[in-house]
Design an enzyme around this catalytic site. Structure first.
Site, PDB file in Angstrom:
ATOM      1  N   HIS A  24       0.906  -1.180  -0.029  1.00 35.18           N
ATOM      2  CA  HIS A  24       0.043  -0.095   0.032  1.00 35.18           C
ATOM      3  C   HIS A  24       0.813   1.296  -0.154  1.00 35.18           C
ATOM      4  O   HIS A  24       1.938   1.045   0.584  1.00 35.18           O
ATOM      5  CB  HIS A  24      -0.884   0.150   1.209  1.00 35.18           C
ATOM      6  CG  HIS A  24      -0.332   0.214   2.553  1.00 35.18           C
ATOM      7  ND1 HIS A  24       0.408   1.222   2.955  1.00 35.18           N
ATOM      8  CD2 HIS A  24       0.220  -0.886   3.309  1.00 35.18           C
ATOM      9  CE1 HIS A  24       0.885   1.121   4.222  1.00 35.18           C
ATOM     10  NE2 HIS A  24       0.987  -0.090   4.363  1.00 35.18           N
ATOM     11  N   GLU A 122      -2.397  -7.170   6.905  1.00 31.21           N
ATOM     12  CA  GLU A 122      -1.110  -7.209   7.471  1.00 31.21           C
ATOM     13  C   GLU A 122      -1.178  -7.801   8.986  1.00 31.21           C
ATOM     14  O   GLU A 122      -2.308  -8.341   9.381  1.00 31.21           O
ATOM     15  CB  GLU A 122      -0.956  -5.456   7.942  1.00 31.21           C
ATOM     16  CG  GLU A 122       0.347  -5.241   8.843  1.00 31.21           C
ATOM     17  CD  GLU A 122       1.542  -5.486   7.979  1.00 31.21           C
ATOM     18  OE1 GLU A 122       1.751  -6.774   7.692  1.00 31.21           O
ATOM     19  OE2 GLU A 122       2.321  -4.594   7.574  1.00 31.21           O
TER      20      GLU A 122
END
Length: 233
Positions: A24, A122
């Site tokens: 990201h 994550e």
């Protein structure tokens, strides 16, 4: 097409898949943690969104994949359901001008479908920046994303007392690669996170025994793209 950081991963059969791994873009939590000394336990960082710099990184990455022709070859985009990853996915594979387009329009213009998947999120636990908002809330803001593979509306995986072990992240990564291989698509983009992507590649190298260059085992920069080709053993 030039694949950034491409390397053959020998998993021995003539059947290949190309995976485009993207971390990201810069999130507000990255600034808070790395530049402002904010504690990672801060609730202010809950499901962090992209920073202005992150949005610029997304725009630059989109221009690069348009120029390379990558957007024409990717058949599927898998994204983490955390906000910063979904914003990156939409920005790169739809573009700001395409926000809130209909599914029919996306298919007519050969945009790859974008699917949210919990397994590639994550490292979980303790840090609110890694806890996702409810899917019912996010579905309103991200109508372009398919959330049907996520079972729980609220985040049932994140724990406030314990941080997920790195070895568990690595195991999750290997399960994810196996799932990707079983998909029919031959070219897939994954928008995920620094720890998850690094642990996945390190597990392929250390546990599966796939030889990888050291440069592929380092931490991804924000919005960095690394493309690899895997062959199933």
């Amino acid at each position: 097409m030039d694949l950034c950081g491409a390397q053959m991963l020998r998993l021995s059969s003539p059947h290949f898949k190309t995976l485009h791994l993207v971390r990201h873009a810069q999130g507000v939590h990255n600034i808070a943690l790395e530049e402002k000394g904010e504690k990672p336990e801060s609730e202010k960082l809950f499901d962090a969104h992209l920073s202005p710099k992150g949005l610029q990184q997304v725009s630059e990455r989109r221009n690069q994949i348009l120029e390379s022709g990558l957007l024409n070859t990717v058949e599927l985009v898998i994204t983490s359901p955390l906000r910063r990853a979904m914003e990156t996915s939409i920005g790169i594979f739809r573009g700001q001008e395409d926000v809130n387009i209909s599914e029919d329009f996306a298919k007519a213009n050969n945009f790859p479908p974008i699917v949210a998947l919990e397994i590639c999120r994550e490292r979980m636990g303790l840090y609110p920046c890694d806890r996702r908002a409810s899917i019912s809330t996010r579905r309103t803001f991200f109508p372009e994303i398919d959330f049907t593979m996520i079972e729980s509306d609220e985040d049932a995986l994140w724990q406030d007392k314990e941080r997920e072990k790195l070895e568990d992240v690595a195991t999750r990564g290997l399960h994810f690669v196996k799932w990707l291989w079983e998909r029919p698509e031959k070219e897939i983009a994954i928008v995920s996170h620094g720890i998850f992507l690094q642990q996945t590649l390190c597990a392929l190298h250390g546990k599966v025994g796939i030889p990888l260059e050291d440069s592929l085992l380092t931490r991804f920069a924000n919005c960095e793209l690394r493309s690899i080709r895997i062959e199933k053993r």
